[in-house]
Scaffold this active site. Structure first.
Site, mmCIF file in Angstrom:
data_model
loop_
_atom_site.group_PDB
_atom_site.id
_atom_site.type_symbol
_atom_site.label_atom_id
_atom_site.label_comp_id
_atom_site.label_asym_id
_atom_site.label_seq_id
_atom_site.Cartn_x
_atom_site.Cartn_y
_atom_site.Cartn_z
ATOM 1 N N ARG A 82 9.031 3.534 11.350
ATOM 2 C CA ARG A 82 10.101 3.136 10.434
ATOM 3 C C ARG A 82 11.431 2.920 11.157
ATOM 4 N NH1 ARG A 82 9.590 8.637 7.042
ATOM 5 N NH2 ARG A 82 7.470 7.904 7.324
ATOM 6 N N ARG B 11 -1.167 12.766 10.093
ATOM 7 C CA ARG B 11 0.042 13.532 10.391
ATOM 8 C C ARG B 11 0.178 14.686 9.413
ATOM 9 N NH1 ARG B 11 3.277 8.107 11.452
ATOM 10 N NH2 ARG B 11 2.651 7.855 13.615
ATOM 11 N N ASP C 80 3.879 -0.783 11.445
ATOM 12 C CA ASP C 80 3.355 0.523 11.071
ATOM 13 C C ASP C 80 2.777 1.131 12.337
ATOM 14 O OD1 ASP C 80 2.368 2.120 8.331
ATOM 15 O OD2 ASP C 80 1.105 2.475 10.092
ATOM 16 N N SER D 88 6.198 7.815 12.683
ATOM 17 C CA SER D 88 6.006 6.467 12.155
ATOM 18 C C SER D 88 6.940 5.471 12.823
ATOM 19 C CB SER D 88 6.229 6.453 10.645
ATOM 20 O OG SER D 88 7.604 6.403 10.351
ATOM 21 N N ASP E 140 0.798 -1.229 0.000
ATOM 22 C CA ASP E 140 0.000 0.000 0.000
ATOM 23 C C ASP E 140 0.832 1.281 0.000
ATOM 24 O OD1 ASP E 140 1.042 -0.097 2.551
ATOM 25 O OD2 ASP E 140 -0.870 0.041 3.601
ATOM 26 N N HIS E 141 2.130 1.192 0.300
ATOM 27 C CA HIS E 141 2.939 2.396 0.501
ATOM 28 C C HIS E 141 3.673 2.882 -0.752
ATOM 29 C CE1 HIS E 141 2.202 2.464 4.746
ATOM 30 N NE2 HIS E 141 3.190 3.300 5.005
#
Length: 699
Positions: free
Chosen positions: A588, A383, A95, A586, A30-31
């Site tokens: 990440r 965000r 995520d 996030s 999806d990213h």
């Protein structure tokens, strides 16, 4: 796991040499889909441009036994809500918005990739025991208000770090007026206050959602265990005794909120928003209005957009700002296509994008403004950090509910208040919008057809282990997007001396600032290449500039990449100094992997965001905390820094930091840390992954 974080997680899992995962897992593409024109073209381009990554993820899923959701199948959190999440389930996801599933009464926690590897290999996954904030919801939401306004208001009260170390549990009669997907919106955006997760009690609304998504057998099981899927009666009778904090929100007096710019906790009620915009001299004209993201892309969300556009059509109004819309899943897209919503959206000229994250995470190629133009956008995302949506530092991004975003798009101005202001229609007549109607349920037959068949885009992990062995996961040594990982070196069992200061970051330094997304997403599977973006968004405390730091080898100021490469060539050891809530945003883990790869040994901050602090620990970096926050001001640009007592590192021990200033003077002070015994071992062995490999090899 979503496709941007799954690459590194699976590369780490492969280092374990296990032949299969030990619990159910999935990957969602999806990213990596860039929003530019429309769903069809953008999806086609993504499949071409990201073929190497999708092939890698699919082959890894087939080999190790994970479900694989193809590009276009939907956003990870909406897909999880529709297919996987159930009351009482524990979910971890790579995520930060994984707590979306708290809306269905799951304990869902966002983690870094290394945490996911712990679970995938069957090792214990640990978390510092959180405290609990109880949020008591009273009454029911008034017209123009939505579940999004609850979390927007709460973000203003708690701030971006007020939920750190807490689970937020919602209770009270007001909860039962909220739909399952409305609760998911609130749980999703709990990440913006730093909460470990958010959770709602199971009730008829949740059971109805599970049934409508063709999982009645799950609903039947959940009913049998209803008592453990809600707060105990004693808690509800005396919440102040059982919760660590209690916050009361009266939904009947709540008004719509718009948060921003530049921080999701900058909350302003709609009644005061026009004054706020004018006082701050922010651009009043709205250049784009965007609806979607994992926070607000459900059928209920889009139905409220449909309700307002239906009004607008009858009242002869047109959009005055381009409207962009991203459905949350292929199932949602099919519903709005079959019940006529999509037709109306297209009649208004809405850009209907792929079922993906798109602009919310910076995957948005704008052509409507010039680079660095000052402008304002409004969206239903989560965000709004600088540069996050479009890479432009001068884009003022405001977050609100889908209905407020739609109303603003019809006006074209941030000064518009749909609760009291009129618009001039095509007949030059003043007209006023009414609140959107409650979402009518989609026809049961349609839901049965869509949810009752195998989800489109799902490739299930249904092969046995023997069959999976035939699949090969190959990585080209010439690839610029994928790179096999090499183990980080173990600690040398010595104190750290003569550390160079890479940067002293000032103010907000999120994971977006440490490792930007947008065009850099293409390198998420290649540690060496993505490390070139390390800290390029952080503000240097010594000159208030981004990507502009002192190089002690050339005695000049240069871009961070050039200076960091100088240090790496010289095999220098580095330290990063951060401000409050360092690493918010996030999940990440690249924001921890990159500094480790470039030689960072220590990150010192006034405070850390939960996920980022854990990610640093996982990668063998020592995260230290100022005991006296004013010591931050003592650190000078050209300091050489020693960290002593590392050889005596134990849980709750204090270390000593010695600053060697450029003028020959020194200054020392104590610092602390939050490592427990296991995390201390991660540091000593060089990373959590090293410890996993050593444990598995000796088993």
């Amino acid at each position: 796991m979503q496709d941007a974080t799954a690459q590194m997680a699976l590369l780490q899992f492969m280092q374990s040499k296990l032949s299969t995962i030990t619990l159910p897992a999935s990957v969602h593409c999806d990213h990596l889909i860039l929003a530019k024109r429309n769903a069809l073209l953008d999806l086609s381009n993504a499949k071409t441009q990201n073929k190497e990554i999708y092939d890698f993820l699919l082959s890894a899923c087939r080999k190790y036994g994970l479900d694989f959701w193809e590009p276009g199948a939907g956003i990870i959190h909406q897909v999880t809500l529709e297919n996987y999440a159930i009351p009482g389930m524990m979910i971890i996801g790579t995520d930060s918005h994984t707590p979306n599933a708290g809306g269905i009464c799951s304990i869902a926690v966002g983690v870094g990739g290394a945490d996911a590897v712990d679970a995938l290999v069957g090792m214990p996954w640990e978390l510092l025991m959180p405290k609990i904030i109880g949020v008591h919801l009273k009454g029911t939401v008034s017209p123009w208000c939505s579940p999004k306004d609850i979390i927007l208001k709460l973000a203003g009260e708690l701030t971006v770090k007020g939920g750190t170390g807490y689970i937020i549990e919602y209770f009270g009669e007001g909860v039962h007026s909220l739909s399952c997907t409305g609760r998911a919106t609130i749980g999703n955006m709990g990440a913006e206050v730093g909460a470990t997760t958010s959770i709602f009690p199971m009730d008829d609304n949740i059971l109805e959602y599970i049934t409508l998504t063709e999982r009645k057998h799950v609903a039947d099981i959940a009913v049998k265990h209803a008592e453990i899927c809600k707060a105990d009666d004693e808690v509800l009778q005396n919440p102040h005794y059982y919760y660590d904090k209690v916050i009361n929100i009266d939904l009947s007096t709540l008004e719509p909120y718009i948060n921003g710019p530049y921080s999701p906790d900058r909350a302003t009620p709609l009644s005061d928003f026009a004054r706020f915009i004018q006082a701050e001299k922010y651009p009043e004209h709205i250049s784009a209005a965007l609806i979607g993201s994992c926070t607000n892309s459900s059928y209920e969300d889009l139905s409220r957009v449909y309700s307002l556009l239906t009004q607008a059509k009858k009242k002869k109004l047109a959009l005055r700002t381009p409207l962009w819309l991203s459905p949350g899943s292929e199932n949602i897209y099919q519903i709005i296509k079959h019940n006529g919503y999509l037709t109306l959206f297209e009649q208004f000229g809405t850009h209907v994008l792929a079922n993906a994250c798109g602009p919310c995470i910076g995957q948005w190629k704008r052509s409507d403004i010039n680079e660095n133009d000052t402008n304002s956008i409004i969206n239903s995302f989560n965000r709004n950090f600088a540069k996050r949506a479009d890479g432009n530092p001068n884009t003022h991004s405001f977050v609100s509910s889908p209905e407020i975003v739609t109303a603003m798009a019809l006006s074209g101005s941030l000064l518009f208040n749909p609760m009291k202001d009129s618009l001039i229609n095509s007949d030059k007549e003043p007209v006023q919008l009414s609140p959107p109607d409650a979402a009518p349920p989609a026809p049961r037959e349609l839901l049965h057809t869509i949810f009752g068949s195998k989800p489109k885009g799902l490739i299930t992990a249904n092969e046995d282990e023997i069959a999976r062995k035939k699949h090969i996961v190959s990585i080209s040594p010439d690839s610029e997007r994928l790179q096999e990982l090499q183990p980080f070196e173990a600690w040398t069992q010595k104190n750290f001396t003569q550390l160079y200061l890479l940067i002293k970051a000032k103010g907000k330094c999120t994971t977006d600032h440490i490792s930007m997304a947008g065009p850099w997403l293409r390198y998420r599977g290649h540690l060496e290449n993505i490390s070139k973006n390390l800290l390029i968004g952080a503000v240097n405390a010594f000159n208030d500039k981004t990507n502009h730091i002192y190089n002690p080898f050339t005695h000049t100021y240069q871009e961070i990449e050039l200076v960091a490469q100088h240090y790496k060539i010289q095999k220098s050891n580095l330290i990063i100094v951060g401000d409050e809530n360092y690493g918010e945003g996030s999940s990440r883990e690249h924001a921890a992997l990159e500094p480790r790869f470039m030689g960072v040994k220590v990150v010192l901050a006034k405070s850390f965001a939960r996920i980022h602090e854990t990610n640093l620990k996982k990668q063998g970096i020592l995260p230290l905390l100022f005991i006296d926050p004013t010591d931050y001001d003592r650190i000078q640009e050209r300091d050489s820094i020693d960290v002593l007592r590392v050889t005596e590192l134990l849980p709750q021990s204090r270390l000593e930091l010695v600053l060697h200033h450029d003028n020959g003077s020194t200054h020392s002070f104590e610092v602390t840390h939050t490592l427990n015994a296991t995390q201390t071992e991660w540091f000593k062995q060089g990373s959590a992954l090293n410890m996993i490999k050593n444990t598995l090899s000796s088993a």
